[in-house]
Design a protein around this motif. Sequence first.
Motif, short mmCIF file in Angstrom:
data_model
loop_
_atom_site.label_atom_id
_atom_site.label_comp_id
_atom_site.label_asym_id
_atom_site.label_seq_id
_atom_site.Cartn_x
_atom_site.Cartn_y
_atom_site.Cartn_z
N ALA A 215 0.84 -1.20 0.00
CA ALA A 215 0.00 0.00 0.00
C ALA A 215 0.88 1.25 0.00
CB ALA A 215 -0.92 0.00 1.21
N LYS A 216 1.96 1.19 0.77
CA LYS A 216 2.88 2.32 0.82
C LYS A 216 3.55 2.53 -0.54
CE LYS A 216 6.37 4.27 3.90
NZ LYS A 216 7.22 4.02 5.10
N GLU A 217 3.91 1.44 -1.21
CA GLU A 217 4.51 1.52 -2.55
C GLU A 217 3.55 2.19 -3.53
OE1 GLU A 217 5.56 -2.39 -3.77
OE2 GLU A 217 7.07 -2.69 -2.20
N LEU A 218 2.27 1.91 -3.37
CA LEU A 218 1.26 2.47 -4.26
C LEU A 218 0.82 3.87 -3.83
CD1 LEU A 218 -1.06 -0.67 -4.67
CD2 LEU A 218 0.51 0.26 -6.38
N ASP A 219 1.38 4.34 -2.71
CA ASP A 219 1.00 5.64 -2.14
C ASP A 219 -0.49 5.67 -1.83
OD1 ASP A 219 1.53 8.17 -1.16
OD2 ASP A 219 1.14 9.17 -3.08
N MET A 220 -0.99 4.57 -1.25
CA MET A 220 -2.40 4.46 -0.88
C MET A 220 -2.50 4.21 0.62
SD MET A 220 -3.86 2.03 -3.96
CE MET A 220 -5.61 2.23 -3.50
N ILE A 245 -9.96 -5.84 -13.67
CA ILE A 245 -10.84 -4.74 -13.26
C ILE A 245 -10.07 -3.75 -12.40
CG2 ILE A 245 -12.84 -4.18 -11.82
CD1 ILE A 245 -14.14 -6.78 -12.81
N SER A 246 -9.24 -4.27 -11.52
CA SER A 246 -8.40 -3.40 -10.69
C SER A 246 -7.50 -2.53 -11.55
CB SER A 246 -7.55 -4.25 -9.73
OG SER A 246 -6.70 -3.44 -8.97
N SER A 247 -6.93 -3.12 -12.59
CA SER A 247 -6.03 -2.35 -13.47
C SER A 247 -6.77 -1.20 -14.15
CB SER A 247 -5.40 -3.27 -14.53
OG SER A 247 -6.33 -3.63 -15.54
N VAL A 248 -8.04 -1.41 -14.51
CA VAL A 248 -8.85 -0.35 -15.13
C VAL A 248 -8.98 0.83 -14.16
CG1 VAL A 248 -11.14 0.28 -15.99
CG2 VAL A 248 -10.13 -1.92 -16.63
N PHE A 249 -9.32 0.53 -12.92
CA PHE A 249 -9.50 1.61 -11.94
C PHE A 249 -8.17 2.29 -11.60
CE2 PHE A 249 -13.39 -0.93 -10.57
CZ PHE A 249 -14.27 -0.08 -11.22
N PRO A 299 -15.13 2.59 2.04
CA PRO A 299 -15.53 1.36 1.32
C PRO A 299 -17.05 1.28 1.16
CG PRO A 299 -13.88 0.86 2.98
CD PRO A 299 -14.30 2.27 3.23
N ILE A 300 -17.49 0.51 0.18
CA ILE A 300 -18.92 0.35 -0.07
C ILE A 300 -19.41 -1.06 0.26
CG2 ILE A 300 -18.92 2.15 -1.85
CD1 ILE A 300 -19.01 -0.16 -3.95
N ALA A 301 -18.52 -1.91 0.72
CA ALA A 301 -18.88 -3.30 1.07
C ALA A 301 -17.66 -3.96 1.69
CB ALA A 301 -19.32 -4.08 -0.18
N SER A 302 -17.83 -5.20 2.14
CA SER A 302 -16.72 -5.95 2.73
C SER A 302 -16.05 -6.82 1.66
CB SER A 302 -17.22 -6.85 3.87
OG SER A 302 -17.56 -6.08 4.99
N PRO A 303 -14.84 -6.48 1.25
CA PRO A 303 -14.16 -7.29 0.23
C PRO A 303 -13.49 -8.52 0.83
CG PRO A 303 -12.77 -5.44 0.86
CD PRO A 303 -14.06 -5.29 1.63
N GLY A 304 -13.40 -9.57 0.03
CA GLY A 304 -12.68 -10.76 0.44
C GLY A 304 -11.19 -10.61 0.13
N LYS A 305 -10.43 -11.63 0.48
CA LYS A 305 -8.98 -11.58 0.29
C LYS A 305 -8.60 -11.41 -1.17
CE LYS A 305 -4.70 -14.06 1.38
NZ LYS A 305 -4.12 -15.29 2.00
N ALA A 306 -9.30 -12.08 -2.09
CA ALA A 306 -8.96 -12.01 -3.51
C ALA A 306 -9.09 -10.59 -4.04
CB ALA A 306 -9.84 -12.96 -4.32
N SER A 307 -10.12 -9.87 -3.60
CA SER A 307 -10.33 -8.50 -4.06
C SER A 307 -9.32 -7.55 -3.42
CB SER A 307 -11.75 -8.04 -3.75
OG SER A 307 -12.68 -8.72 -4.56
N ILE A 308 -8.94 -7.82 -2.18
CA ILE A 308 -7.91 -7.00 -1.53
C ILE A 308 -6.59 -7.15 -2.28
CG2 ILE A 308 -6.53 -6.72 0.57
CD1 ILE A 308 -9.01 -7.55 2.17
N GLU A 309 -6.24 -8.39 -2.62
CA GLU A 309 -5.01 -8.63 -3.37
C GLU A 309 -5.08 -8.01 -4.76
OE1 GLU A 309 -4.07 -12.79 -3.26
OE2 GLU A 309 -3.12 -12.60 -1.29
N TYR A 313 -2.37 -5.59 -6.14
CA TYR A 313 -1.54 -6.14 -7.21
C TYR A 313 -2.33 -6.26 -8.52
CZ TYR A 313 1.17 -7.51 -3.10
OH TYR A 313 1.86 -7.51 -1.91
N PRO A 314 -2.67 -5.11 -9.14
CA PRO A 314 -3.44 -5.15 -10.38
C PRO A 314 -2.62 -5.72 -11.53
CG PRO A 314 -2.64 -2.94 -9.99
CD PRO A 314 -2.30 -3.73 -8.76
N ASP A 315 -3.30 -6.27 -12.52
CA ASP A 315 -2.60 -6.69 -13.74
C ASP A 315 -2.04 -5.47 -14.46
OD1 ASP A 315 -3.04 -9.34 -13.34
OD2 ASP A 315 -4.61 -9.58 -14.85
N ASP A 316 -1.00 -5.69 -15.22
CA ASP A 316 -0.39 -4.60 -15.99
C ASP A 316 -1.08 -4.51 -17.35
OD1 ASP A 316 1.21 -2.65 -17.03
OD2 ASP A 316 2.98 -3.91 -17.27
N THR A 317 -2.08 -3.65 -17.46
CA THR A 317 -2.82 -3.48 -18.71
C THR A 317 -2.93 -1.99 -19.04
OG1 THR A 317 -5.07 -3.13 -17.89
CG2 THR A 317 -4.27 -5.41 -17.93
#
Length: 346
Positions: A215-220, A245-249, A299-309, A313-317
């Motif tokens: 998170a610190k690396e991403l400045d988030m 989807i993460s990469s889009v955002f 946040p708008i809901a409770s995310p699971g581990k997969a969504s947190i990751e 760690y978004p794909d490079d797109t």
Amino acid sequence: MKTSTKKTRRIIGKIRMSLLIFLIICAYSGYQYFISLGFPVDKNSTDNILINIPKGASSSKIASILKDKNVIKNELYFKFISKQRKIGGKYQAGEYELNKAMNIDEIINKLIKGDIYVEAVKITIPEGFELKQIVDRLVNNDELNINREQLIDIIENKDFEFKFLKEIPKGKNRLEGFLFPDTYLFKKDISEEEIVFKMLNRFDEIFQNEYYKRAKELDMSIKDVITLASIIEREARVDKERKIISSVFHNRLKKDMLLQSCATVQYILGERKQNLTYQDLEIDSQYNTYIYKGLPPKPIASPGKASIEAALYPDDTSYLYFVAKGDGSHVFSRTYSEHLKAKNNN
């Protein structure tokens, strides 16, 4: 002749020394292996296992039961420790809740204390549940005696010493996104505070140290990470698409574009409308990512581990758009013209 004798003695001396070193190594390795038999079978396991210890069961019988349930590594080691500590006759009968992450000392202490399993209520909080849905599920469970007002007051105002909550101010929907979605076993007499603590503690177990570094690396901030993860959780229907989807955002945030997530508007509306109207998209709210840039306030809901990751760690797109298909998957596009074409085809 004397020279030959001295040479022979030196050779014998070297052999003895080599044997001595070998024996020391073997003894040390054996000792390390012996000690390791008391370590957890799986230190990362979170699954509880109900195990019944019959009345009058010997140490050998208990060892066999524990090994069959795979919560200890070796029966002989358990019997050895029981005999060495003279505790074989102190084990108490009953049904116990154990898991593979417990070491042998923890298991033995539980059996000696008679810390038996108390009938519990099993409750599943699905990934993507909003805070109000979690509250409803807990309050509406007939086997628990949970007071809605007290539960909400604890969620909004109670101090909890967790690192990830340091930047989260008290107030309405304070713990949105941080009550981790999972299947829980709650004792029937559990208090509102214990429930909230248990769910926050589960989040703390999942959110590893490497996540803080990333998170610190991403400045988030952690709040930003969970906010983005909650949007991903609500948008994704296919697991393999979460990081795309993460990469889009992430790409939109870098380009200072509107996120334009329907999930954030649904959060404002308080319902999961299948199709949003133009009027819905014009609602003046900081959560409306169609008119306000950046992430929503919380946040708008409770995310699971997969969504947190996925958030970390978004794909490079180079994708900037996606549109849902009828089967729950999405079409991803790099340009607006591609996006319009994809919308028309769906």
